[in-house]
Design a protein around this motif. Structure first.
Motif, short mmCIF file in Angstrom:
data_model
loop_
_atom_site.label_atom_id
_atom_site.label_comp_id
_atom_site.label_asym_id
_atom_site.label_seq_id
_atom_site.Cartn_x
_atom_site.Cartn_y
_atom_site.Cartn_z
N MET A 42 0.84 -1.21 0.00
CA MET A 42 0.00 0.00 0.00
C MET A 42 0.87 1.25 0.00
O MET A 42 1.84 1.33 0.74
N ALA A 43 0.48 2.22 -0.82
CA ALA A 43 1.28 3.44 -0.93
C ALA A 43 0.60 4.63 -0.26
O ALA A 43 1.02 5.76 -0.43
N LEU A 44 -0.46 4.36 0.51
CA LEU A 44 -1.18 5.46 1.18
C LEU A 44 -0.64 5.62 2.59
O LEU A 44 -0.41 4.65 3.30
N SER A 45 -0.47 6.89 3.02
CA SER A 45 0.13 7.13 4.33
C SER A 45 -0.75 6.66 5.48
O SER A 45 -0.24 6.40 6.57
N ALA A 46 -2.07 6.57 5.30
CA ALA A 46 -2.94 6.18 6.41
C ALA A 46 -2.46 4.88 7.04
O ALA A 46 -2.27 3.88 6.34
N ARG A 47 -2.26 4.90 8.35
CA ARG A 47 -1.64 3.77 9.03
C ARG A 47 -2.55 2.56 9.17
O ARG A 47 -2.08 1.45 9.37
N ASN A 48 -3.84 2.81 9.14
CA ASN A 48 -4.77 1.74 9.52
C ASN A 48 -5.60 1.27 8.35
O ASN A 48 -6.22 2.08 7.65
N ARG A 49 -5.65 -0.03 8.20
CA ARG A 49 -6.29 -0.70 7.09
C ARG A 49 -6.81 -2.02 7.64
O ARG A 49 -6.06 -2.98 7.79
N LEU A 50 -8.08 -2.01 7.99
CA LEU A 50 -8.68 -3.18 8.65
C LEU A 50 -9.57 -3.87 7.63
O LEU A 50 -10.54 -3.29 7.12
N THR A 51 -9.25 -5.13 7.32
CA THR A 51 -9.99 -5.82 6.27
C THR A 51 -11.21 -6.54 6.84
O THR A 51 -11.23 -6.98 7.99
N GLY A 52 -12.24 -6.63 5.99
CA GLY A 52 -13.46 -7.30 6.44
C GLY A 52 -14.47 -7.39 5.32
O GLY A 52 -14.14 -7.16 4.15
N THR A 53 -15.71 -7.69 5.71
CA THR A 53 -16.78 -7.94 4.75
C THR A 53 -17.92 -6.96 5.00
O THR A 53 -18.35 -6.79 6.14
N VAL A 54 -18.39 -6.33 3.94
CA VAL A 54 -19.51 -5.39 4.07
C VAL A 54 -20.78 -6.16 4.47
O VAL A 54 -21.14 -7.14 3.82
N THR A 55 -21.42 -5.70 5.55
CA THR A 55 -22.66 -6.37 5.98
C THR A 55 -23.89 -5.49 5.77
O THR A 55 -25.02 -5.96 5.88
N SER A 56 -23.67 -4.21 5.47
CA SER A 56 -24.82 -3.31 5.28
C SER A 56 -24.37 -2.06 4.55
O SER A 56 -23.28 -1.52 4.82
N VAL A 57 -25.19 -1.60 3.59
CA VAL A 57 -24.98 -0.32 2.90
C VAL A 57 -26.32 0.40 2.88
O VAL A 57 -27.30 -0.14 2.37
N GLU A 58 -26.36 1.59 3.46
CA GLU A 58 -27.60 2.37 3.50
C GLU A 58 -27.29 3.74 2.89
O GLU A 58 -26.25 4.32 3.20
N LYS A 59 -28.19 4.25 2.04
CA LYS A 59 -27.90 5.52 1.38
C LYS A 59 -29.06 6.50 1.53
O LYS A 59 -30.21 6.08 1.50
N ASP A 60 -28.73 7.79 1.70
CA ASP A 60 -29.76 8.81 1.46
C ASP A 60 -29.24 9.72 0.34
O ASP A 60 -28.42 9.27 -0.46
N ASP A 61 -29.73 10.94 0.23
CA ASP A 61 -29.35 11.76 -0.92
C ASP A 61 -27.86 12.07 -0.98
O ASP A 61 -27.24 11.99 -2.04
N ILE A 62 -27.28 12.43 0.16
CA ILE A 62 -25.90 12.90 0.15
C ILE A 62 -24.95 11.93 0.85
O ILE A 62 -23.81 11.77 0.45
N MET A 63 -25.41 11.25 1.87
CA MET A 63 -24.53 10.40 2.67
C MET A 63 -24.87 8.92 2.52
O MET A 63 -25.98 8.56 2.12
N ALA A 64 -23.91 8.07 2.85
CA ALA A 64 -24.13 6.63 2.92
C ALA A 64 -23.46 6.10 4.17
O ALA A 64 -22.46 6.65 4.64
N GLY A 112 -8.28 -8.40 17.86
CA GLY A 112 -8.42 -9.82 17.58
C GLY A 112 -8.25 -10.08 16.08
O GLY A 112 -8.35 -9.16 15.27
N GLY A 113 -7.99 -11.31 15.71
CA GLY A 113 -7.96 -11.69 14.30
C GLY A 113 -6.73 -11.22 13.56
O GLY A 113 -6.73 -11.11 12.33
N GLY A 114 -5.66 -10.88 14.29
CA GLY A 114 -4.39 -10.57 13.64
C GLY A 114 -4.31 -9.18 13.03
O GLY A 114 -3.41 -8.88 12.26
N GLN A 115 -5.28 -8.30 13.39
CA GLN A 115 -5.21 -6.94 12.85
C GLN A 115 -4.72 -6.00 13.96
O GLN A 115 -4.88 -6.28 15.14
N GLU A 116 -4.12 -4.87 13.59
CA GLU A 116 -3.72 -3.89 14.58
C GLU A 116 -4.10 -2.49 14.12
O GLU A 116 -4.37 -2.25 12.94
N ILE A 117 -4.16 -1.58 15.08
CA ILE A 117 -4.54 -0.21 14.78
C ILE A 117 -3.58 0.73 15.50
O ILE A 117 -3.18 0.48 16.63
N THR A 118 -3.17 1.80 14.80
CA THR A 118 -2.24 2.78 15.35
C THR A 118 -2.98 4.09 15.59
O THR A 118 -3.76 4.53 14.76
#
Lengths: 69, 69, 69, 69, 69, 69
Positions: A1-23, B30-36
């Motif tokens: 990853m080339a993005l400076s953001a330190r945190n990248r937590l992987t997972g599965t989307v369980t819900s997506v809700e949308k209105d006009d401007i936000m989700a 948990g699950g092998g992930q970490e956050i900074t």
């Protein structure tokens, strides 16, 4: 990853809700934890986010607080 | 919990580093992930954060991005 | 308080407005100042926020700018 | 004010601390409350912030959480 | 400018969209780049933002990530 | 791009300054504008950021304010 953001937590989307401007997107992480994100509806549409998608929740370290309770 | 922040990820502190004004705290989830997290040194001192502490990383939903790559 | 966020301003809720995804909450602080917060509607519902509630506005120090004008 | 940020809390600077990159500024608001800000040292130098200065703490509404405890 | 926020990118508003609580504003910067902002509808109304307005997008340095890809 | 963040402003790194925990990066955008970012020193080291690098400044829409002055 080339993005400076330190945190990248992987997972599965369980819900997506949308209105006009936000989700609101909920991602289930490993270990029984989940994370909720609010993004623009425009981004949710562009990424075509749907339940079951494998994604990463990305968070800049400066946005994370610690609760030691 | 009575705080509006939607996200509260529990884990164990694995590192605390401090300079004059800022501190960087790493939490293993948990699950092998970490956050900074970067917080003020004043907060790290007040909470007396140390390796091994059980804590929660708290994140407002508006600060969470989604990467669908 | 065990939360790292440095700022905790106490006051009284004077307005709660909700749409599908977001909510806007206004808190009157002492000394004639007020603060406006946008949170998810889900959080506003979970906390059951109403006018007259005594609450704290919580803000991470990294989110506060200074205007010296 | 022509800035979209909803929150502008006026007060008096009671402390300015600097390291190489960051600065921490404490502002006493009316009513016995105070607010802490971290900004870049570059901004603290540019604004020439000092104890006793009358300033406003400026906060975007999306950065404010509510604690109903 | 007397605001600590380091970033102030000038441009022209090309779109303003509002729902009940939030508004989305697109600003075209020089050099063919654009920036999107979500603010409260209350702020968009107060500033009376319209297409063609000359504005600045203001961003705290702590909110900017770097992608070196 | 698969990241939800709406804003991605491309440019050239003109300065990288580091202390123990934080780093400050300045990026010159097209059209004579520049943007300053504070990230962790750890991220600056991981990305090996140097003057002259072509990068993007990435900003979530919720972090952008509008000044109509």
């Amino acid at each position: 990853m080339a993005l400076s953001a330190r945190n990248r937590l992987t997972g599965t989307v369980t819900s997506v809700e949308k209105d006009d401007i936000m989700a609101e997107v909920v991602v289930e992480l490993g270990g029984g934890q989940e994370i909720t994100s609010t993004i623009t509806r425009g981004s949710a549409d562009r990424l075509d986010l749907r339940e079951g998608d494998e994604v990463a929740a990305v968070i800049k370290a400066s946005e994370v607080m610690i609760d030691s309770e």
